[in-house]
Design an enzyme around this catalytic site. Structure first.
Site, PDB file in Angstrom:
ATOM      1  N   PRO A 112       0.830  -1.218   0.000  1.00 39.73           N
ATOM      2  CA  PRO A 112       0.000   0.000   0.000  1.00 39.73           C
ATOM      3  C   PRO A 112       0.862   1.265   0.000  1.00 39.73           C
ATOM      4  O   PRO A 112       1.814   1.372   0.759  1.00 39.73           O
ATOM      5  CB  PRO A 112      -0.795  -0.095   1.302  1.00 39.73           C
ATOM      6  CG  PRO A 112      -0.559  -1.465   1.837  1.00 39.73           C
ATOM      7  CD  PRO A 112       0.683  -1.994   1.224  1.00 39.73           C
ATOM      8  N   GLU A 113       0.519   2.187  -0.901  1.00 36.63           N
ATOM      9  CA  GLU A 113       1.195   3.485  -0.960  1.00 36.63           C
ATOM     10  C   GLU A 113       0.178   4.562  -0.586  1.00 36.63           C
ATOM     11  O   GLU A 113      -0.936   4.247  -0.163  1.00 36.63           O
ATOM     12  CB  GLU A 113       1.765   3.710  -2.367  1.00 36.63           C
ATOM     13  CG  GLU A 113       2.743   2.602  -2.787  1.00 36.63           C
ATOM     14  CD  GLU A 113       3.314   2.800  -4.183  1.00 36.63           C
ATOM     15  OE1 GLU A 113       3.388   3.953  -4.640  1.00 36.63           O
ATOM     16  OE2 GLU A 113       3.676   1.796  -4.820  1.00 36.63           O
TER      17      GLU A 113
END
Ligand SMILES: [Zn+2]
Length: 300
Positions: free
Chosen positions: A2-3
């Protein structure tokens, strides 16, 4: 992994479910989540806390409590949070923690690779902790072209490596860096310090456009990432370069190439993202590469 867009999507979904709610029961099953502290100790500290705000900084989720304390959650590789009405949680061998709220609903934390972390900090400890680790928020007002330029100045590293460094700016990872560099027409191996004012202006815009596209699409679901209601993101359907080696660039038709930069798989368009300044490459292609340009256009 996840960014920023994925973490922001999680934050936005959790906010209405958590703000004003009290943590009634907390169970932490995985000691890695809170080490070096004891899971039972941390769980006991969290019980009774009431959520005042759910914020995000870089890739961190920031749960602010009315007491002033803060729970800082980093999802790392495969962490995810699920919000479920009471009794609705299905069996899950990768569940590492469950928080029961005072409305009877549960917030469950799952993590296959177990690199995620929960850190409970006292009021006043948060800002120095984050300031030591993170640069500007790329969607915030402080992230200007000038700020980006000064963060990149003097850095020998390839621009891709500089952008992956969370102290340059907060929240970019392998996917959105590649997507931003394609939008900015910058080769991932260009040394950061060699970018001129025009390059940095395009990069600034490219970063924001890539992240905004990711948020609008609720993030990218490649493997583990899911929204708190179990949904999927759809940014992967809009990737311009990431994971597309051999497929035609949507701008010019040239096959996307894959290389390694800073130890990470890196995708780029060799025609739109030249290793030299983009103006030179455009001039060269106008004068000498007209046939190859028209042939690549016809393959679109
Ligand atoms: Zn291209």
């Amino acid at each position: 992994m996840p960014e920023l867009p994925e973490v922001e999507t999680v934050r936005a979904r959790l906010e209405p479910a958590l703000v004003g709610r009290r943590f009634v029961r907390v169970r932490i099953d995985d000691p890695r989540l809170v080490r070096p502290l004891e899971p039972r100790e941390v769980a006991a500290e969290l019980e009774g806390e009431r959520v005042a705000a759910v914020e995000r900084r870089g890739k961190y989720l920031v749960f602010r409590f009315e007491s002033g304390r803060v729970l800082l959650i980093h999802l790392r590789m495969t962490g995810s949070l699920r919000h479920a009405p009471g009794g609705a949680l299905q069996d899950d061998p990768h569940r590492r923690a469950v928080v029961t709220l005072d409305d009877g609903s549960d917030v469950a934390y799952r993590d296959v690779r177990r690199f995620g972390t929960w850190l409970l900090v006292e009021s006043g400890e948060l800002d120095p902790y984050l300031a030591a680790r993170l640069g500007e928020e790329p969607l915030g007002a402080a992230f200007t072209t000038t700020a980006l330029r000064s963060r990149l100045a003097g850095r020998r590293a390839p621009v891709k490596a500089a952008l992956l460094d969370q102290r340059t700016l907060a929240g970019m990872g392998n996917i959105y860096v590649d997507e931003a560099l394609w939008r900015a027409r910058l080769h991932p191996l260009r040394p950061a310090r060699e970018l001129d004012a025009n390059d940095v202006r395009r990069l600034h815009t490219g970063i924001r456009r890539a992240l905004e596209a990711g948020i609008a699409r609720q993030g990218a679901t490649l493997r583990d990432y899911a929204t708190p209601d179990g949904g999927r993101g759809s940014m992967q359907e809009e990737f311009k370069v990431y994971g597309r080696d051999g497929e035609p660039c949507v701008r010019c038709g040239t096959p996307i190439e894959k290389i390694r930069v800073a130890g990470r798989g890196t995708w780029f368009c060799p025609s739109c993202q030249p290793l030299g300044p983009v103006e030179e490459a455009q001039a060269a292609s106008r004068s000498s590469r007209r046939p190859s340009r028209s042939s690549s256009r016809s393959s679109l």
